[in-house]
Design a protein around this motif. Structure first.
Motif, PDB file in Angstrom:
ATOM      1  N   LEU A   1       0.824  -1.201   0.000  1.00 53.60           N
ATOM      2  CA  LEU A   1       0.000   0.000   0.000  1.00 53.60           C
ATOM      3  C   LEU A   1       0.861   1.255   0.000  1.00 53.60           C
ATOM      4  CD1 LEU A   1      -2.705  -1.088   2.597  1.00 53.60           C
ATOM      5  CD2 LEU A   1      -2.894  -1.117   0.098  1.00 53.60           C
ATOM      6  N   LEU A   2       0.250   2.363  -0.419  1.00 53.57           N
ATOM      7  CA  LEU A   2       1.000   3.611  -0.523  1.00 53.57           C
ATOM      8  C   LEU A   2       1.461   4.124   0.827  1.00 53.57           C
ATOM      9  CD1 LEU A   2      -1.003   5.527  -3.277  1.00 53.57           C
ATOM     10  CD2 LEU A   2       1.191   4.378  -3.497  1.00 53.57           C
ATOM     11  N   VAL A   3       0.615   4.001   1.842  1.00 46.00           N
ATOM     12  CA  VAL A   3       0.958   4.526   3.170  1.00 46.00           C
ATOM     13  C   VAL A   3       0.745   3.410   4.193  1.00 46.00           C
ATOM     14  CG1 VAL A   3       0.486   6.271   4.920  1.00 46.00           C
ATOM     15  CG2 VAL A   3       0.256   6.845   2.499  1.00 46.00           C
ATOM     16  N   MET A   4       1.730   3.212   5.038  1.00 46.57           N
ATOM     17  CA  MET A   4       1.609   2.207   6.096  1.00 46.57           C
ATOM     18  C   MET A   4       1.403   2.909   7.439  1.00 46.57           C
ATOM     19  SD  MET A   4       5.511   0.967   6.889  1.00 46.57           S
ATOM     20  CE  MET A   4       6.704   2.083   7.608  1.00 46.57           C
ATOM     21  N   GLU A   5       0.574   2.329   8.297  1.00 41.88           N
ATOM     22  CA  GLU A   5       0.351   2.814   9.671  1.00 41.88           C
ATOM     23  C   GLU A   5       0.142   4.328   9.695  1.00 41.88           C
ATOM     24  OE1 GLU A   5       3.484   1.542  12.199  1.00 41.88           O
ATOM     25  OE2 GLU A   5       3.299  -0.577  11.688  1.00 41.88           O
ATOM     26  N   GLU A   6      -0.914   4.752   9.040  1.00 43.19           N
ATOM     27  CA  GLU A   6      -1.182   6.185   8.955  1.00 43.19           C
ATOM     28  C   GLU A   6      -1.343   6.819  10.329  1.00 43.19           C
ATOM     29  OE1 GLU A   6      -4.476   6.986   6.482  1.00 43.19           O
ATOM     30  OE2 GLU A   6      -3.722   5.834   4.773  1.00 43.19           O
ATOM     31  N   GLU A   7      -1.953   6.065  11.273  1.00 43.67           N
ATOM     32  CA  GLU A   7      -2.168   6.625  12.612  1.00 43.67           C
ATOM     33  C   GLU A   7      -0.847   7.015  13.271  1.00 43.67           C
ATOM     34  OE1 GLU A   7      -3.223   3.769  11.556  1.00 43.67           O
ATOM     35  OE2 GLU A   7      -5.416   3.903  11.438  1.00 43.67           O
ATOM     36  N   LYS A   8       0.188   6.225  13.023  1.00 42.34           N
ATOM     37  CA  LYS A   8       1.483   6.538  13.611  1.00 42.34           C
ATOM     38  C   LYS A   8       2.043   7.831  13.034  1.00 42.34           C
ATOM     39  CE  LYS A   8       6.062   4.576  14.501  1.00 42.34           C
ATOM     40  NZ  LYS A   8       6.944   3.386  14.330  1.00 42.34           N
ATOM     41  N   LEU A   9       1.945   7.986  11.719  1.00 39.50           N
ATOM     42  CA  LEU A   9       2.430   9.219  11.095  1.00 39.50           C
ATOM     43  C   LEU A   9       1.625  10.421  11.570  1.00 39.50           C
ATOM     44  CD1 LEU A   9       4.195  10.712   9.061  1.00 39.50           C
ATOM     45  CD2 LEU A   9       2.553  10.104   7.268  1.00 39.50           C
ATOM     46  N   ILE A  10       0.306  10.241  11.669  1.00 37.36           N
ATOM     47  CA  ILE A  10      -0.531  11.347  12.142  1.00 37.36           C
ATOM     48  C   ILE A  10      -0.130  11.749  13.560  1.00 37.36           C
ATOM     49  CG2 ILE A  10      -2.898  11.972  12.793  1.00 37.36           C
ATOM     50  CD1 ILE A  10      -3.859  10.180  10.496  1.00 37.36           C
ATOM     51  N   ALA A  11       0.122  10.737  14.421  1.00 32.78           N
ATOM     52  CA  ALA A  11       0.514  11.027  15.812  1.00 32.78           C
ATOM     53  C   ALA A  11       1.844  11.761  15.865  1.00 32.78           C
ATOM     54  CB  ALA A  11       0.584   9.727  16.609  1.00 32.78           C
ATOM     55  N   ILE A  12       2.794  11.339  15.027  1.00 33.71           N
ATOM     56  CA  ILE A  12       4.114  11.993  15.036  1.00 33.71           C
ATOM     57  C   ILE A  12       3.998  13.439  14.563  1.00 33.71           C
ATOM     58  CG2 ILE A  12       6.404  11.957  13.999  1.00 33.71           C
ATOM     59  CD1 ILE A  12       6.179   8.912  13.839  1.00 33.71           C
ATOM     60  N   VAL A  13       3.256  13.642  13.483  1.00 32.25           N
ATOM     61  CA  VAL A  13       3.124  15.001  12.940  1.00 32.25           C
ATOM     62  C   VAL A  13       2.377  15.894  13.917  1.00 32.25           C
ATOM     63  CG1 VAL A  13       2.159  16.378  11.065  1.00 32.25           C
ATOM     64  CG2 VAL A  13       3.247  14.190  10.561  1.00 32.25           C
ATOM     65  N   PHE A  14       1.309  15.371  14.524  1.00 34.61           N
ATOM     66  CA  PHE A  14       0.597  16.146  15.543  1.00 34.61           C
ATOM     67  C   PHE A  14       1.536  16.536  16.683  1.00 34.61           C
ATOM     68  CE2 PHE A  14      -3.890  14.928  14.345  1.00 34.61           C
ATOM     69  CZ  PHE A  14      -4.322  16.233  14.249  1.00 34.61           C
ATOM     70  N   GLY A  15       2.366  15.561  17.130  1.00 37.55           N
ATOM     71  CA  GLY A  15       3.293  15.839  18.219  1.00 37.55           C
ATOM     72  C   GLY A  15       4.281  16.931  17.870  1.00 37.55           C
ATOM     73  N   MET A  16       4.842  16.885  16.654  1.00 41.20           N
ATOM     74  CA  MET A  16       5.804  17.909  16.255  1.00 41.20           C
ATOM     75  C   MET A  16       5.142  19.269  16.087  1.00 41.20           C
ATOM     76  SD  MET A  16       8.518  15.913  13.773  1.00 41.20           S
ATOM     77  CE  MET A  16       7.302  15.158  12.711  1.00 41.20           C
ATOM     78  N   LEU A  17       3.912  19.269  15.586  1.00 41.73           N
ATOM     79  CA  LEU A  17       3.195  20.540  15.496  1.00 41.73           C
ATOM     80  C   LEU A  17       2.873  21.077  16.888  1.00 41.73           C
ATOM     81  CD1 LEU A  17       0.723  19.760  12.553  1.00 41.73           C
ATOM     82  CD2 LEU A  17       2.740  21.231  12.471  1.00 41.73           C
ATOM     83  N   ARG A  18       2.531  20.164  17.803  1.00 40.75           N
ATOM     84  CA  ARG A  18       2.218  20.594  19.167  1.00 40.75           C
ATOM     85  C   ARG A  18       3.441  21.192  19.843  1.00 40.75           C
ATOM     86  NH1 ARG A  18       0.736  22.679  22.969  1.00 40.75           N
ATOM     87  NH2 ARG A  18      -0.755  22.036  24.569  1.00 40.75           N
TER      88      ARG A  18
END
Length: 727
Positions: free
Chosen positions: A165-182
């Protein structure tokens, strides 16, 4: 002293005696006052007893309740404080649990909340005096952890097999990006860009190494050159296979990068409070996750406006970098000039592959990448130059060996012309397996009109179709090809004029003379090219942007040059026939027999010319030429009649004039006749008889001439009165 003491006592007694009344009044009032005071004391005692009763009944109980209520409140506050202290005490284990589940936003929120609690509600708590610094240090550790996780995630995701698939474990990437934005750690955009660049370079290099190592002519041990040298050792087909594989791998990689970009972009929208902006069609699961994670706004409007274009720029830069890598491969292969030797199908295959890759990249990034396009443009310029030079040289060689004879037309040309006429657009020459079984035809039929052409005209027509087909396959070549085609058409016209009208073919191919058939065939070939110039112009106009179109004047100029050449050929034909008229009429004498040898020769020559050209020229053009030739003949015949002094007098239509002249001569005296210079009557009528006889001979000659034209079925409108000069 005793004396003074006595005096004082006397004075005191005196004063007392003087105020005895008041003294006695005071003593009396003191008793009454004591009585009143006794009453007052009694009243006060009663009042205090009553107050004690009231205090026991109405005050002591409620005051106790109030004290208990206040104590309860204080105890609750103490309980809350102790509970808060207990919660704060559990902060570090909780943060660790959140980090284990990659809930960086929750961990950071826990740290920020705890720090606020320590600063506001638990300030001064001695046991927590080191917790603030510990939390600050933990925040730094989480920041480094998120960066490392982000790099590992991006690297692992981009280097996965293309079948996944194009993207694996999207939730993990979303969590990381949210954390860095936070945490306001916005450098992840640059990190994402750098990792994409590295992966693209690694993909290209790995693909090249795999293809080169699998090549049959590659010696892994003896080959010590760099990668560029190894690439040049590959054959074009092997290199093209590798190049297409690289573009295929890069396209899939760009799609994967686009998917990652979309996840981060949607996460950014949610973090900025623009949750309505995220797409709901591409990935429902991701959108559902983002909606569930919707919390307070994490970044400011200013930061959002700064990150948004930077994130979009990553996608454009990545596509540009992919094109740069491909451009380097193309340039490395072009250094040995092997790409300059490609055939048209091979170059079309290369250009189409690049165009498809460019279009796919543009669909991903939304902008055009120029590096690969410029590298291709360099090869395109060389290809067009070689393409044009080959056909220019070939056309020149064909012209120099052209015998200017009518050629048979293969059926493929007829079918091509039929397709062009029916569709209104240029099509390619089709290869037919049954070509050997189809007999060629003597004429090329264009919209019901026969065209007799030579072999060079067919080859030029084929070259024109090749130019148009090349522009069809590669529209980016259209402007250059149009200019080159105009140059080729002008060169054909110029060289044809030198060989036929300039008689250059006499020395080149050994022709004895340039005949009328050669001229007519050349004119017909030019007519064929002129007929299809509008189709060619429309074809190129459809391939070139409007702002770049300057073709109208160029192709119109070519048509004008060709038509002028055709007129010159027509004038040359008329000149040849007119010179023949002049030569024969100089020998002509108005005497028997009729037809005279001169008119016999004129008729034979016209018949011969007609025999040569009537199957070549169109009926309309043939009639126009013979109409002008006929007018030329009348003009020259009129001049020679005047030279021979053959006048239109004394004929049957002037019989009355002749008789009246005879009667007038009878009335004149001989002296008078001599005076006015008139010969005797017998001589005059003898001359009139001779003139009438000559006129009848001319009429018979012209009748023979007209009948011959009628046999040729050409215009023969001939008014004999136009031959005689008015008197």
């Amino acid at each position: 002293m005793s004396h003074y003491l006595d005096i004082a006592e006397v004075h005191i007694a005196k004063q007392i005696s003087m105020r005895s009344e008041a003294f006695f009044h005071a003593m009396t009032s003191h008793d009454a006052l004591m009585d009143q005071l006794t009453d007052v004391i009694k009243c006060v005692c009663d009042l205090r007893e009553r107050i004690h009763v009231i205090e026991e009944v109405l005050v002591t109980g409620p005051m106790k309740i109030l004290r208990l209520k206040r104590r309860q409140k204080n105890l609750k506050e103490i309980y809350k404080k102790l509970k808060l202290i207990s919660t704060v005490h559990q902060t570090q284990p909780t943060i660790q649990k959140l980090l284990n589940t990659s809930d960086f936003v929750g961990a950071l929120d826990m740290i920020y909340t705890t720090q606020d609690v320590l600063a506001q509600e638990l300030s001064g708590i001695h046991s927590f005096r080191h917790l603030g610094s510990q939390l600050a240090e933990m925040e730094k550790v989480i920041g480094k952890m998120m960066v490392n996780d982000f790099v590992r995630y991006i690297t692992a995701d981009l280097n996965r097999p293309h079948t996944e698939l194009l993207v694996m474990e999207e939730e993990k990437l979303i969590a990381i990006v949210f954390g860095m934005l936070r945490q306001n750690h916005f450098r992840f955009v640059q990190t994402f860009k750098e990792e994409c660049f590295t992966t693209i370079e690694a993909t290209v290099k790995q693909t090249v190494i795999e293809v080169v190592s699998q090549s049959d002519d590659f010696d892994l041990e003896s080959n010590t050159g760099n990668l560029a040298e190894q690439l040049r050792s590959l054959s074009f087909y092997k290199w093209m296979e590798m190049f297409q594989l690289i573009m295929k791998n890069l396209h899939f990689l760009l799609e994967r990068i686009q998917a990652l970009y979309q996840v981060m972009d949607d996460t950014l929208e949610v973090a900025a409070g623009y949750i309505a902006n995220i797409s709901t069609d591409e990935n429902f699961q991701r959108c559902h996750t983002l909606h569930l994670m919707e919390t307070e706004v994490m970044i400011s409007e200013q930061d959002y406006l700064k990150i948004k274009p930077n994130l979009k720029d990553v996608l454009c830069s990545v596509c540009d970098h992919a094109h740069d890598c491909c451009a380097k491969l193309l340039s490395a292969k072009a250094k040995d000039s092997s790409l300059d030797k490609l055939t048209m199908p091979e170059f079309f295959s290369l250009a189409k592959s690049i165009e498809e890759f460019q279009q796919k990249s543009e669909d991903i990034s939304g902008k055009q990448s120029t590096a690969l396009r410029l590298a291709l443009q360099s090869q395109v310029s060389r290809f067009v130059m070689r393409f044009h030079e080959e056909r220019k040289v070939k056309l020149n060689l064909i012209l120099e060996n052209e015998q200017w004879k009518q050629a048979d037309v293969p059926m493929e040309f007829q079918e091509l012309v039929n397709d062009i006429i029916s569709s209104g657009c240029i099509t390619s020459i089709k290869k037919n397996t049954n070509e050997n079984h189809r007999e060629p035809q003597p004429y090329l039929i264009v919209n019901g009109e026969n065209f007799a052409v030579c072999g060079t005209a067919l080859m030029l027509f084929k070259m024109i179709i090749e130019y148009c087909q090349c522009a069809e396959e590669l529209p980016m070549l259209a402007p250059d090809l149009a200019n080159r085609l105009v140059e080729l058409l002008k060169a054909f016209n110029s060289r044809t004029c030198q060989l036929v009208l300039g008689a250059g073919a006499l020395q080149l191919v050994g022709l004895k003379t340039i005949t009328t058939k050669h001229l007519a065939l050349t004119s017909r070939c030019l007519h064929l090219i002129v007929y299809f110039i509008p189709y060619v112009k429309n074809h190129f106009q459809s391939k070139i942007p409007v702002k770049q179109q300057k073709l109208d004047k160029q192709f119109d100029q070519v048509s004008k040059i060709y038509l002028e050449h055709i007129r010159e050929i027509s004038h040359k034909l008329e000149s040849i026939i007119s010179d023949m008229f002049e030569t024969q009429l100089r020998k002509w004498e108005v005497k028997a027999p009729v037809p005279s040898p001169s008119f016999n020769a004129i008729s034979k020559q016209l018949t011969k010319v007609h025999e040569f050209v009537h199957n070549v020229l169109s009926p309309e053009e043939l009639n126009n030429i013979f109409l002008r030739v006929n007018n030329s003949f009348k003009s020259k015949l009129r001049d020679h009649l005047a030279r021979l002094q053959v006048n239109n007098d004394g004929g049957p239509q002037h019989g009355t004039l002749a008789l009246s002249g005879q009667h007038a001569f009878n009335e004149l005296t001989s002296d008078r006749m001599e005076e006015i210079g008139i010969v005797p009557q017998a001589n005059i009528f003898a001359k009139l008889s001779l003139t009438s006889k000559k006129k009848r001979l001319v009429t018979q000659e012209l009748t023979f001439y007209i009948q011959n034209l009628k046999k040729l079925q050409v215009p023969c409108d001939f008014n004999m009165n136009d031959l005689w000069q008015s008197r």
